[in-house]
Design a protein around this motif. Structure first.
Motif, short mmCIF file in Angstrom:
data_model
loop_
_atom_site.label_atom_id
_atom_site.label_comp_id
_atom_site.label_asym_id
_atom_site.label_seq_id
_atom_site.Cartn_x
_atom_site.Cartn_y
_atom_site.Cartn_z
N VAL A 144 0.85 -1.19 0.00
CA VAL A 144 0.00 0.00 0.00
C VAL A 144 0.89 1.24 0.00
O VAL A 144 1.83 1.33 0.79
CB VAL A 144 -0.94 0.02 1.23
CG1 VAL A 144 -1.79 1.28 1.21
CG2 VAL A 144 -1.82 -1.23 1.25
N ILE A 145 0.58 2.19 -0.87
CA ILE A 145 1.28 3.47 -0.89
C ILE A 145 0.38 4.52 -0.26
O ILE A 145 -0.68 4.84 -0.79
CB ILE A 145 1.65 3.89 -2.33
CG1 ILE A 145 2.55 2.85 -2.97
CG2 ILE A 145 2.33 5.26 -2.32
CD1 ILE A 145 2.89 3.14 -4.42
N GLY A 146 0.77 5.00 0.91
CA GLY A 146 -0.02 5.99 1.63
C GLY A 146 -0.62 5.42 2.89
O GLY A 146 -1.51 4.57 2.83
N VAL A 181 -6.71 29.65 1.47
CA VAL A 181 -7.30 29.17 0.22
C VAL A 181 -8.02 27.86 0.49
O VAL A 181 -7.41 26.88 0.93
CB VAL A 181 -6.23 28.98 -0.86
CG1 VAL A 181 -6.86 28.41 -2.13
CG2 VAL A 181 -5.56 30.32 -1.18
N ALA A 182 -9.32 27.85 0.23
CA ALA A 182 -10.15 26.66 0.44
C ALA A 182 -11.07 26.51 -0.76
O ALA A 182 -12.30 26.57 -0.63
CB ALA A 182 -10.93 26.78 1.75
N THR A 183 -10.48 26.32 -1.92
CA THR A 183 -11.23 26.30 -3.17
C THR A 183 -11.29 24.93 -3.83
O THR A 183 -11.67 24.82 -5.00
CB THR A 183 -10.62 27.31 -4.16
OG1 THR A 183 -9.22 27.04 -4.32
CG2 THR A 183 -10.80 28.74 -3.66
N GLY A 184 -10.91 23.90 -3.12
CA GLY A 184 -10.98 22.56 -3.69
C GLY A 184 -9.71 21.76 -3.47
O GLY A 184 -8.76 22.22 -2.82
N ARG A 185 -9.71 20.55 -4.00
CA ARG A 185 -8.61 19.62 -3.81
C ARG A 185 -8.13 19.11 -5.17
O ARG A 185 -8.86 19.13 -6.16
CB ARG A 185 -9.04 18.42 -2.96
CG ARG A 185 -9.71 18.77 -1.65
CD ARG A 185 -8.74 19.33 -0.64
NE ARG A 185 -7.79 18.32 -0.17
CZ ARG A 185 -6.82 18.60 0.72
NH1 ARG A 185 -6.67 19.82 1.20
NH2 ARG A 185 -6.01 17.63 1.12
N THR A 186 -6.90 18.63 -5.20
CA THR A 186 -6.32 18.05 -6.40
C THR A 186 -5.65 16.73 -6.04
O THR A 186 -5.07 16.60 -4.95
CB THR A 186 -5.31 19.02 -7.05
OG1 THR A 186 -4.87 18.49 -8.30
CG2 THR A 186 -4.12 19.27 -6.15
N PRO A 187 -5.76 15.69 -6.88
CA PRO A 187 -5.25 14.38 -6.50
C PRO A 187 -3.72 14.34 -6.42
O PRO A 187 -3.03 14.92 -7.25
CB PRO A 187 -5.74 13.46 -7.62
CG PRO A 187 -5.95 14.36 -8.79
CD PRO A 187 -6.40 15.68 -8.22
N ASN A 188 -3.23 13.66 -5.39
CA ASN A 188 -1.78 13.45 -5.24
C ASN A 188 -1.34 12.26 -6.09
O ASN A 188 -0.95 11.21 -5.58
CB ASN A 188 -1.43 13.20 -3.77
CG ASN A 188 -1.63 14.44 -2.92
OD1 ASN A 188 -1.48 15.57 -3.37
ND2 ASN A 188 -1.98 14.23 -1.65
N LEU A 248 -3.02 2.21 -4.13
CA LEU A 248 -2.69 3.62 -3.96
C LEU A 248 -3.70 4.26 -3.00
O LEU A 248 -4.91 4.17 -3.23
CB LEU A 248 -2.74 4.36 -5.30
CG LEU A 248 -1.80 3.90 -6.41
CD1 LEU A 248 -1.98 4.78 -7.64
CD2 LEU A 248 -0.35 3.94 -5.94
N GLY A 249 -3.16 4.89 -1.97
CA GLY A 249 -4.00 5.65 -1.04
C GLY A 249 -3.34 6.98 -0.77
O GLY A 249 -3.14 7.36 0.38
N THR A 250 -3.00 7.69 -1.86
CA THR A 250 -2.18 8.89 -1.75
C THR A 250 -2.97 10.17 -1.50
O THR A 250 -2.38 11.23 -1.28
CB THR A 250 -1.34 9.07 -3.03
OG1 THR A 250 -2.20 8.98 -4.18
CG2 THR A 250 -0.29 7.97 -3.12
N GLY A 251 -4.30 10.12 -1.55
CA GLY A 251 -5.11 11.25 -1.16
C GLY A 251 -5.07 12.42 -2.12
O GLY A 251 -4.76 12.29 -3.31
N THR A 252 -5.37 13.59 -1.56
CA THR A 252 -5.39 14.83 -2.34
C THR A 252 -4.65 15.92 -1.58
O THR A 252 -4.37 15.79 -0.39
CB THR A 252 -6.83 15.32 -2.60
OG1 THR A 252 -7.50 15.49 -1.33
CG2 THR A 252 -7.60 14.36 -3.47
N VAL A 283 -7.78 3.60 -3.46
CA VAL A 283 -8.81 3.85 -2.47
C VAL A 283 -8.71 5.29 -1.96
O VAL A 283 -7.66 5.91 -1.99
CB VAL A 283 -8.69 2.88 -1.27
CG1 VAL A 283 -8.96 1.45 -1.70
CG2 VAL A 283 -7.31 2.98 -0.61
N GLY A 284 -9.84 5.79 -1.49
CA GLY A 284 -9.85 7.13 -0.90
C GLY A 284 -9.86 8.23 -1.95
O GLY A 284 -10.24 8.04 -3.11
N ASP A 285 -9.41 9.41 -1.53
CA ASP A 285 -9.53 10.60 -2.36
C ASP A 285 -8.90 10.46 -3.74
O ASP A 285 -9.35 11.08 -4.71
CB ASP A 285 -8.87 11.78 -1.65
CG ASP A 285 -9.71 12.31 -0.50
OD1 ASP A 285 -10.68 11.64 -0.12
OD2 ASP A 285 -9.37 13.38 0.04
N ALA A 286 -7.84 9.67 -3.86
CA ALA A 286 -7.10 9.59 -5.13
C ALA A 286 -7.92 9.03 -6.28
O ALA A 286 -7.57 9.22 -7.44
CB ALA A 286 -5.82 8.77 -4.95
#
Length: 460
Positions: A2-4, A253-260, A127-131, A296-299
């Protein structure tokens, strides 16, 4: 492999080991991930005193003093274990799984490079690298070194003047929290025409009203054209399209997220960088030969919520175990090895005062999907339990599928309504017929009696 090692990655490891596999998890920052140190946990530690203070002020007979910001920040530090992941590392070892420290990248099928080491997975890589926080391409904004959720939740000294870009969950929660803790001049600059646009309109309207009444300057349809910070650590000036400016000590700045997903080797397996990785309902990445890669998750972009990432991880871990055993996928038990809840509308709570708690589809989403619906609403102060608690304004709504007479979505807005939500999540996810839900009798006098009132408003 698992990465993350965030909540999603940790849950994959736990389920895989429980199923008899060995597992390793790679983390370049703190084991426990974004939620534990820079998002869910610290933000709610900051918001809870604000919520209690507001609730106490609504109850006649109570004398409420000022919020002790230093004590709140100290409790936040305790909640994040003073940014020490020793406890999480110990838990991973107890699974048992192997924690590998370092920056990981894919290096071909089932291969993960960590520095000079190459680890090879026997069955799967997850991959569980989030945003990460998205910084808009506004002239001067990046150079102004803005705060993101990390700096906001980890604040050591609350600025007197704060400007927030955004109108979503992070903007509303952290704007309200930091304002109550000392940012007496707080301005929300919202590009759109409402707060919390993914929720029912009345939810954003209620939060907007509360923010304004607390003294926060909420500006809708605000077009940010330029940001200036001539001196590092000095004041920041935000220029707007109407020619006005806002000056503050810090800008969040709280305008959204971007995948890691950049820099983790996706091109080595034929996938593009910087995008969400598309997966099927077993969380397996699409368009990867032999099906060994999972996300899994945000990514994967399905639901950017910690609890949904953990849910996906539990499904994913069980799927990997089942496939490693060679289970036939047309067998009955496989029906539970699908992340079906993602498509029904995930539950979410906005921990502002008032809280917004919603599960399933909004009325607009239900119509877009072709459902014939009816929306019923009820004012929370008319419920005896809410009145006795002096909860203040609030509303509940339910979106009913008229063809099947089941709930497609519910939304609650009011004081501490988060604890009402799981009943709604169960009703929506399990598709409980209204005629059967009618026999789930709420205790009196509790706020949960709103369920009875909603059903009565429907006509039962």
């Amino acid at each position: 492999m698992v990465i993350g090692a965030g909540p999603a990655g940790e849950n994959v490891v736990d389920r895989a080991v429980r199923g008899g596999l060995s597992a390793a998890i790679v983390e370049s920052e703190l084991a426990g991930g974004e939620c534990s140190y820079w998002a869910c946990i610290p933000s709610k530690a900051l918001l809870r005193p604000v919520e209690l203070h507001a609730a106490a002020e609504r109850v006649p007979g109570l004398s409420v003093g000022r919020i002790d910001a230093a004590a709140v920040l100290a409790r936040r530090d305790e909640a994040v274990s003073n940014y020490d992941d020793g406890g999480q590392a110990k838990w991973i070892a107890s699974v048992p799984a192997t924690l590998v420290r370092g920056k990981a990248r894919l290096d071909g099928p089932k291969r993960v490079a960590v520095g000079d080491r190459v680890l090879v997975a026997r069955h799967a890589v997850v991959l569980g690298t989030g945003t990460g926080a998205l910084i808009p391409d506004v002239p001067g904004l990046a150079e102004a070194k803005p705060w993101t959720n990390r700096e906001a939740t980890g604040v050591k000294s609350v600025p007197r003047r704060l400007v927030v870009l955004g109108g979503g969950v992070v903007a509303c929660e952290m704007g309200q929290a930091l304002h109550a803790l000392g940012a007496t001049e707080t301005t929300l600059l919202v590009r759109g025409g409402s707060l919390l646009p993914r929720n029912e309109p009345f939810a954003g309207e209620a939060v907007e009203k509360a923010l304004r009444e607390s003294g926060i300057d909420v500006r809708l349809r605000a077009d940010v054209t330029r940001v200036e910070r001539p001196v590092e650590g000095g004041p920041v000036t935000v220029h707007l399209g109407d020619g006005s400016t806002v000056e503050a000590d810090e800008i969040l700045v709280a305008t959204g997220r971007t995948p890691n997903t950049t820099g983790i080797g996706l091109p080595s397996v034929g996938l593009p960088e910087g995008k969400y990785v598309e997966v099927d309902d077993s969380l397996r990445a699409k368009d990867v030969p032999e099906g060994w890669l999972y996300v899994v998750g945000d990514a994967n972009g399905r639901n950017l919520l910690t609890h949904m990432g953990k849910y996906q991880a539990r499904v994913c871990g069980d799927v990997i175990v089942a496939r490693a055993r060679g289970d036939k996928e047309d067998d009955g038990p496989w029906s539970s090895l699908r992340a079906g809840a993602d498509g029904r509308g995930a539950p979410q709570v906005v921990f502002t005062d008032p809280q917004v708690a919603a599960a399933g589809l909004t009325a607009a989403q239900a119509r877009e999907r072709g459902h014939t619906i009816r929306v019923v609403e009820y004012e929370l102060p008319s419920v005896s339990g809410a009145y006795l608690r002096a909860d203040g304004p609030g509303k509940a709504s339910a979106v009913v599928d008229e063809d099947r007479r089941v709930l497609l979505g519910v939304t609650f807005v009011g004081s501490e309504v988060a604890e009402l939500l799981h009943a709604g999540t169960v009703a929506v996810t399990a598709e409980v017929p209204l005629e059967r839900l009618w026999h789930a009798v709420p205790s009196y006098p509790t706020v949960s009696e709103v369920w009875l009132r909603l059903l009565e408003a429907y006509g039962l």
